[in-house]
Design an enzyme around this catalytic site. Structure first.
Site, short mmCIF file in Angstrom:
data_model
loop_
_atom_site.label_atom_id
_atom_site.label_comp_id
_atom_site.label_asym_id
_atom_site.label_seq_id
_atom_site.Cartn_x
_atom_site.Cartn_y
_atom_site.Cartn_z
N HIS A 8 0.84 -1.20 0.00
CA HIS A 8 0.00 0.00 0.00
C HIS A 8 0.87 1.25 0.00
O HIS A 8 2.05 1.21 0.34
CB HIS A 8 -0.94 0.02 1.21
CG HIS A 8 -0.24 -0.13 2.53
ND1 HIS A 8 0.16 -1.35 3.01
CD2 HIS A 8 0.13 0.78 3.46
CE1 HIS A 8 0.74 -1.20 4.19
NE2 HIS A 8 0.74 0.09 4.48
N CYS B 264 1.17 2.90 11.98
CA CYS B 264 2.15 2.54 10.95
C CYS B 264 2.49 3.79 10.14
O CYS B 264 1.91 4.86 10.34
CB CYS B 264 1.64 1.43 10.05
SG CYS B 264 0.25 1.89 9.00
#
Length: 690
Positions: A66, A191
């Site tokens: 991603h 993250c």
């Protein structure tokens, strides 16, 4: 909102390449082919850069490469069911279910929330088994759309990210209990992109906590924002888990708590072990604890309501904590520059470092006793230090604004601080500018703009409008009054210095140097002294300009030295732990004539520290004039002892003023307002460490 996934973005039972780079590139090309991104190679590069930081393979044959990329024009999910699977770095083998999550660089919160739902759904066995059993691309699309809330059926997404275990939760085992009851744990997950791993780790920890029978509340800090855990829940927690790849936001909320730390993937893959580690830390008196000075932080969220005065104090302390490294490093470098290059190194330091080098040393205007090499190294130290010191007010203002409005406040704060310097508003102007910028940025962040504008708010709108309003107010309403005040003070000092009231001049200069510790009044006194040096002749080292320079330097050294003496020697108990740590650094700062070394004390306790400093500064300034101390150097403190005459009188004047100020501060802190100090000592989380 258009659909995030379509059948054209789905590939079933196919090979997209022999390795993960080929798979990511193929999925990026699929996104571009559907007109949802402009450049496949740019999208691949951004996703691959994320992959290089931490592999995206997860247990169960799943991979979620991603990225947030400027090449993406529409939030998209590209899916591949691979035959055979490809290694994405998971411990249990290759992945056969691969999602490429592609988000625009300025994705709105609503879009990011949709993408995070997918990541959380991947933690559900029924979701992944449905993807493996799907007969067609349309069936995959239906499953995914239902999961992320774009379909007609009820969402299959994972449960809420945060919440305590329900009343039906099984009882915890003895290993997972504390004092005979189930352990209470709070956790933060985060993250780098805040899209996928953040929420998967949150759900994995929540599920593991429920299975273990403990009370566990998780705060996922994603790109779409985060909901802070209730302060009372944090206060009652036995331990905290940080499953993060980036800085925890507002870490001071957890100060003092036993902690288990790891990367976000460990929270996904081994949540049971992270819970066990946190409980072990809680049971170990020597275990790791969350520091009160951890990471990038804003003002802490107190467990109990606080007054506006206390909030402003914490905001100021946050700004000061980020500013101090500029003071310490820059000031000491300047002092070393004087020691190596001589007190006249300032005359041509900029020219020396731009026109000379180690293999081409300067040959003219040598002021260093060490010759050309000393001249060059002294110029290097001085210019680096001066550059660092030039950031003081901007850093102070920028991080004051940060303490109020988080990251969107940094740019307006730094700009307002720079404008304060431009307008000669100094330390006080920096505080005012930082407060203005912070509250304006905070207010702008509270607005509810259209969805298409939300992504631009933190990176364009808030910095633009916040800088314009805060700096505009500084220019329109502060610049002229401060300039007028400086002119009046300069004229008054010049007139006094021409009379027999030279001792009075020393007292006044001492008061000015200690009034705002590097602010506009302090700078007026210093500018008055250095301006006199330019016209003075070294033929008479006891000329008035040299006497004034000595008084100014000696007085400016008193506040940090006095704070150091009081907090580390005379009465440590009346200072907070953070102040005692700052006091250690203040010894060197004071000795180097860096008045700003006392700012942490003055910002936290101005009504006691500043008056005490002014008394000591006035005594030192008057004594310096009375004893006829002169200084040919404009800066450097004890490091330019060779330019001060007589040095014993200089040192005596400083010692007397330092002791007087320290005694007054200790007395005021002991007998005036002791309640606030006791609260700070009992709750160190409200103090911001350097």
């Amino acid at each position: 909102m258009s659909h995030t996934i379509t059948s054209e973005l789905v590939s079933l039972d196919t090979s997209l390449g022999a390795d993960k780079a080929a798979v990511i590139r193929a999925l990026a090309e699929r996104v571009v082919a559907q007109g949802r991104a402009t450049d496949a190679e740019a999208l691949f590069a951004d996703a691959w850069a994320r992959e290089q930081k931490d592999e995206t393979g997860l247990p169960g044959g799943i991979a979620i490469p991603h990225a947030k990329s400027a090449a993406v024009t529409e939030p998209s999910l590209a899916f591949a069911r691979l035959t055979p699977g490809v290694d994405f770095g998971a411990d249990d083998g290759p992945a056969d279910l691969v999602f490429l999550i592609a988000a625009p660089a300025d994705a709105a919160e609503a879009h990011l929330a949709v993408l995070s739902k997918l990541a959380r759904s991947l933690m559900q066995d029924d979701f992944t088994s449905g993807l493996r059993a799907a007969k067609s691309a349309d069936e995959v699309v239906a499953i995914v759309q239902n999961a992320i809330g774009e379909g007609n059926a009820a969402s299959a997404a994972a449960p809420a990210a945060a919440g305590a275990a329900s009343s039906t939760t099984p009882s915890a085992s003895d290993e997972l209990s504390i004092n005979g009851r189930p352990a209470r744990i709070v956790a933060v997950t985060a993250c780098a992109t805040g899209i996928a791993h953040t929420f998967m780790a949150a759900d994995a920890l929540t599920a593991a906590g429920k299975k273990a029978g403990i009370d566990l509340v998780v705060e996922p800090q994603g790109s779409s924002g985060y909901q802070a855990i209730d302060p009372s829940v944090i206060a009652n927690a036995d331990a905290v888990i940080f499953a993060v790849d980036v800085d925890v936001r507002e870490p001071q909320r957890f100060a003092g708590k036993p902690v288990a730390r790891a990367g976000v993937k460990r929270g996904i893959e081994h949540p049971d072990q992270m819970i066990a580690d946190a409980i072990a830390a809680a049971k170990n008196p020597q275990g790791s604890r969350v520091s009160g000075s951890a990471g990038s932080s804003t003002a802490d969220a107190p467990a109990q309501p606080t007054s506006w005065g206390a909030r402003i104090q914490r905001i100021l302390l946050t700004g000061v904590s980020y500013m101090i490294p500029f003071v310490a490093g820059g000031g000491l470098l300047i002092a070393l520059g004087f020691l190596l290059g001589g007190y006249q190194v300032t005359d041509n330091a900029a020219t020396v470092i731009t026109q000379n080098s180690l293999w081409d040393l300067p040959t003219t205007d040598i002021t260093s006793n060490l010759g050309p090499l000393g001249q060059y190294l002294g110029s290097v130290f001085f210019m680096i230090g001066a550059t660092s010191m030039g950031f003081l007010v901007s850093a102070l203002a920028g991080y004051i604004a940060f303490a109020i409005a988080d990251r969107p406040g940094i740019a307006p704060g730094f700009v307002a601080g720079a404008v304060a310097v431009l307008m000669n508003a100094g330390f006080i102007g920096g505080i005012i500018g930082g407060l203005l910028a912070g509250f304006i940025a905070w207010w702008l962040g509270r607005l509810n703009p259209p969805a298409w504008l939300r992504g631009l708010m933190p990176v364009v709108i808030i910095p633009l409008i916040g800088s314009l309003i805060a700096s505009g107010l500084m220019i329109l309403f502060l610049g002229r009054p401060i300039a007028s005040l400086m002119e009046l003070l300069n004229e008054g000092l010049t007139n006094l210095a021409a009379t027999d009231a030279i001792v009075v001049v020393g007292i006044i200069l001492g008061l000015m140097m200690c009034f705002d510790l590097g602010g506009p009044v302090n700078k007026v006194a210093y500018a008055f002294a250095t301006a006199g040096l330019a016209s003075a002749s070294t033929a008479d080292i006891h000329a008035v300009p040299f006497l004034i320079m000595a008084a100014v330097m000696a007085s400016g050294m008193v506040p940090p030295l006095a704070m150091a003496l009081a907090s580390t020697v005379l009465s440590r108990k009346v200072f907070t732990p953070v102040e005692r740590e700052n006091g250690k650094a203040a010894w060197l700062l004071g000795a180097s004539f860096i008045s700003e070394g006392a700012i942490p004390f003055a910002a936290a306790d101005p009504l006691r520290v500043i008056p005490a400093s002014m008394v000591g500064g006035a005594i030192t300034g008057g004594m310096s004039m009375l004893l006829g101390v002169s200084s040919l150097a404009p800066h450097g403190g004890i490091f330019v002892f060779f330019a001060i005459n007589p040095f014993w009188a200089f040192a005596l004047s400083i010692a007397v003023g330092t002791v007087v100020t320290a005694l007054i501060v200790v007395a005021l802190k002991t007998f005036v307002g002791r309640k606030e100090l006791q609260e700070a000592e009992e709750n160190p989380a409200v103090a911001v460490a350097v």
